[in-house]
Design an enzyme around this catalytic site. Structure first.
Site, PDB file in Angstrom:
ATOM      1  N   GLY A  35      19.152  66.382  28.922  1.00 52.33           N
ATOM      2  CA  GLY A  35      20.065  65.464  29.140  1.00 52.33           C
ATOM      3  C   GLY A  35      20.456  64.717  28.017  1.00 52.33           C
ATOM      4  O   GLY A  35      19.942  64.010  27.285  1.00 52.33           O
ATOM      5  N   GLY A  37      22.591  61.743  28.137  1.00 52.56           N
ATOM      6  CA  GLY A  37      23.227  60.496  28.681  1.00 52.56           C
ATOM      7  C   GLY A  37      23.040  59.356  27.666  1.00 52.56           C
ATOM      8  O   GLY A  37      22.560  59.585  26.445  1.00 52.56           O
ATOM      9  N   PHE A  38      22.789  58.166  28.082  1.00 54.05           N
ATOM     10  CA  PHE A  38      22.677  57.189  27.165  1.00 54.05           C
ATOM     11  C   PHE A  38      21.394  57.306  26.650  1.00 54.05           C
ATOM     12  O   PHE A  38      20.897  56.952  25.345  1.00 54.05           O
ATOM     13  CB  PHE A  38      22.932  55.615  28.088  1.00 54.05           C
ATOM     14  CG  PHE A  38      24.121  55.401  28.325  1.00 54.05           C
ATOM     15  CD1 PHE A  38      25.186  55.133  27.131  1.00 54.05           C
ATOM     16  CD2 PHE A  38      24.812  55.451  29.575  1.00 54.05           C
ATOM     17  CE1 PHE A  38      26.439  54.730  27.568  1.00 54.05           C
ATOM     18  CE2 PHE A  38      26.142  55.033  29.644  1.00 54.05           C
ATOM     19  CZ  PHE A  38      26.850  54.615  28.604  1.00 54.05           C
ATOM     20  N   VAL A 103      18.802  73.277  32.721  1.00 56.55           N
ATOM     21  CA  VAL A 103      17.397  73.411  33.047  1.00 56.55           C
ATOM     22  C   VAL A 103      16.888  73.735  34.421  1.00 56.55           C
ATOM     23  O   VAL A 103      17.396  72.801  35.402  1.00 56.55           O
ATOM     24  CB  VAL A 103      16.663  72.355  32.454  1.00 56.55           C
ATOM     25  CG1 VAL A 103      15.151  72.514  32.613  1.00 56.55           C
ATOM     26  CG2 VAL A 103      16.916  72.241  31.023  1.00 56.55           C
ATOM     27  N   GLU A 194      34.204  47.049  40.302  1.00 55.62           N
ATOM     28  CA  GLU A 194      35.160  47.337  39.716  1.00 55.62           C
ATOM     29  C   GLU A 194      36.393  48.270  39.909  1.00 55.62           C
ATOM     30  O   GLU A 194      37.555  48.235  39.587  1.00 55.62           O
ATOM     31  CB  GLU A 194      34.688  47.832  38.187  1.00 55.62           C
ATOM     32  CG  GLU A 194      33.587  46.893  37.505  1.00 55.62           C
ATOM     33  CD  GLU A 194      32.913  47.234  36.410  1.00 55.62           C
ATOM     34  OE1 GLU A 194      32.193  46.526  35.673  1.00 55.62           O
ATOM     35  OE2 GLU A 194      32.857  48.525  36.449  1.00 55.62           O
ATOM     36  N   ALA A 341      22.943  51.039  31.747  1.00 54.63           N
ATOM     37  CA  ALA A 341      22.897  51.907  30.465  1.00 54.63           C
ATOM     38  C   ALA A 341      21.780  51.059  29.554  1.00 54.63           C
ATOM     39  O   ALA A 341      21.034  51.925  28.720  1.00 54.63           O
ATOM     40  CB  ALA A 341      24.397  51.788  30.071  1.00 54.63           C
ATOM     41  N   GLN A 342      21.788  49.719  29.456  1.00 52.11           N
ATOM     42  CA  GLN A 342      20.906  49.173  28.540  1.00 52.11           C
ATOM     43  C   GLN A 342      19.374  49.646  28.406  1.00 52.11           C
ATOM     44  O   GLN A 342      18.892  49.653  27.519  1.00 52.11           O
ATOM     45  CB  GLN A 342      21.063  47.321  28.484  1.00 52.11           C
ATOM     46  CG  GLN A 342      20.730  46.892  29.756  1.00 52.11           C
ATOM     47  CD  GLN A 342      20.641  45.233  29.666  1.00 52.11           C
ATOM     48  OE1 GLN A 342      19.972  44.744  28.852  1.00 52.11           O
ATOM     49  NE2 GLN A 342      21.736  44.623  30.364  1.00 52.11           N
TER      50      GLN A 342
END
Length: 451
Positions: A35, A37-38, A103, A194, A341-342
């Site tokens: 993966g 991602g972030f 995977v 948003e 994300a953080q």
């Protein structure tokens, strides 16, 4: 002829011609990351140029900046401005290798994973596969609505929206036109808020110019939230301000309401409200996604993998989980860390340092999450921010949101493209990417044709 023979010898010396995915032979510990991602990329950055071989596996060949998916969906940004190729990201990292593969299964007893392209052995395995949309078992909603978890979802939403607006201009049936121009967003978290704000601005500034055939008031936007407030993880001030901003944009916010069914034409809620709409965007929940092979007793609520304080999957010595799928449960955090994300980035960075210590037989420190605050925007010049004890809203919060997101995008070119589009939009409200590249076909219609 000699050149071809030399090339063949090089391949044989570095790759085994078997069902394994070809990788350079190494005596270094192999860390396989599933993966990009972030969390996965943060781990790659920590392990680059270190005494380990890093193998990054992903079913896509790019990283996507998920916080701006809604802007692609509403024609504000081009899709390639928020995606970045992995191979460009790792260019120059001599110990990092990317392989395009999905995977399918983990075999812990043999330290092997099986993919749709072959097998890979590992010394240390890190699962960073993220989440997928959770429709909570409502099959009809899943078949007829769209989630917003990757760039393809965003493009599907954009195409659905524009196709339906075009069809609304064609039809003479008032009821059909209403259904085509009504939009329902389910979920009052940051993504839903948003999305609703961006759609409302599209309705206010773009619709009258592009579709003079009918008034912009024909496009109704509904935001449905199951609890009694928006942005439930943020402060009361952020919630109330967001509600006001959305109502000022004529978004119809329904709190304490939940969707019970959607047939592609009509939304039904648990209180028996009905909304005629051919556009439903689901942002109300996510669930973890990861390969088979992890014992079910280590999987907890939300389909997340339970880990210890070192982010090691319970029951395994060399398998770790980071990002949205990791559930580090403690007294302070009975539900684990937030799926944002953080948190993912912090876990990726921390695990990079931790793995290097483990390889040296040193004890790593337990992971500690540092909450840097939360931000959400509701259209131009309107946003909310919770930064520790500081809670504020309005233009400064929007400016901070813009800077943080712009600087977090991978690649100088991408930041430049996004910044330029935002600058144009700031002064003109223009959304230049109103293009129907391909026909959008709902999952339900495709399923019916294949029966």
């Amino acid at each position: 002829m000699k050149e071809k023979q030399t090339h063949s010898i090089t391949l044989e010396s570095t790759c085994k011609i078997t069902d394994e995915i070809c990788l350079p032979d190494t005596k270094l510990p192999r860390v396989v990351i599933v993966g990009g991602g972030f969390a996965g990329l943060a781990l790659v950055e920590k392990l680059k140029h270190k005494e380990v071989q890093v193998v990054l596996l992903d079913k896509n060949n790019f990283h996507q900046f998920q916080p701006l998916l809604y802007q692609v969906a509403t024609s504000a940004l081009e899709p390639d401005s928020i995606v970045f190729p992995f191979r460009k990201q790792i260019n120059g990292y001599k110990n990092v290798f990317f392989r395009l593969a999905e995977v399918e299964e983990i075999q812990p007893d043999s330290n092997t994973i099986l993919t749709n392209k072959g097998s890979v052995s590992y010394d240390y395995l890190v699962l960073a596969t993220g989440t997928t949309t959770n429709f909570f078992g409502m099959d009809s909603v899943a078949e007829n609505s769209l989630g917003m978890k990757d760039i393809r979802d965003s493009l599907n939403i954009r195409h659905m929206m524009l196709q339906n607006l075009e069809q609304a201009a064609i039809t003479c049936d008032d009821k059909e036109r209403d259904a085509l121009t009504n939009f329902v967003i389910v979920g009052g978290g940051p993504a839903g808020v948003e999305m609703a704000g961006a759609l409302a601005e599209f309705c206010k500034y773009i619709l009258p110019k592009d579709y003079p055939e009918y008034p912009s008031s024909i496009m109704n936007i509904y935001l449905i939230e199951a609890i009694d407030e928006l942005l439930g993880t943020m402060s009361d001030k952020a919630s109330s301000k967001t509600l006001k901003y959305l109502e000022d944009l004529n978004v119809k916010v329904l709190l304490n309401e939940a969707v019970s069914n959607y047939d592609g034409n009509e939304v039904t809620t648990k209180s028996d409200k009905t909304i005629l709409a051919k556009n439903l965007i689901w942002t109300a929940g996510v669930k973890g996604q990861f390969p088979n092979g992890i014992d079910e007793k280590h999987i907890v609520r939300g389909n997340r993998i339970k880990t210890d304080a070192n982010l090691k999957v319970e029951g395994y010595e060399n398998i770790f989980a980071i990002g949205d799928i990791a559930a580090l449960i403690s007294e302070e955090r009975p539900k684990g860390h937030p799926q944002v994300a953080q948190a993912a980035i912090q876990q990726g960075k921390w695990l990079g340092d931790s793995l290097l210590k483990i390889i040296k037989n040193e004890a790593p420190k337990p992971f500690e999450y540092k909450d840097k605050g939360s931000l959400a925007t509701v259209g131009k010049r309107k946003a909310v921010a919770d930064l520790g004890k500081m809670k504020f809203a309005g233009y400064f919060a929007w400016l901070l949101w813009s800077i943080v997101h712009l600087m977090s995008i991978s690649g100088f070119r991408n930041r430049l493209m996004v910044g330029f589009n935002w600058a144009v939009s700031y002064f003109t409200y223009e959304k230049s990417n109103r293009l129907i590249i391909r026909n959008f076909k709902p999952k339900s219609s495709v399923k019916n044709r294949t029966k």
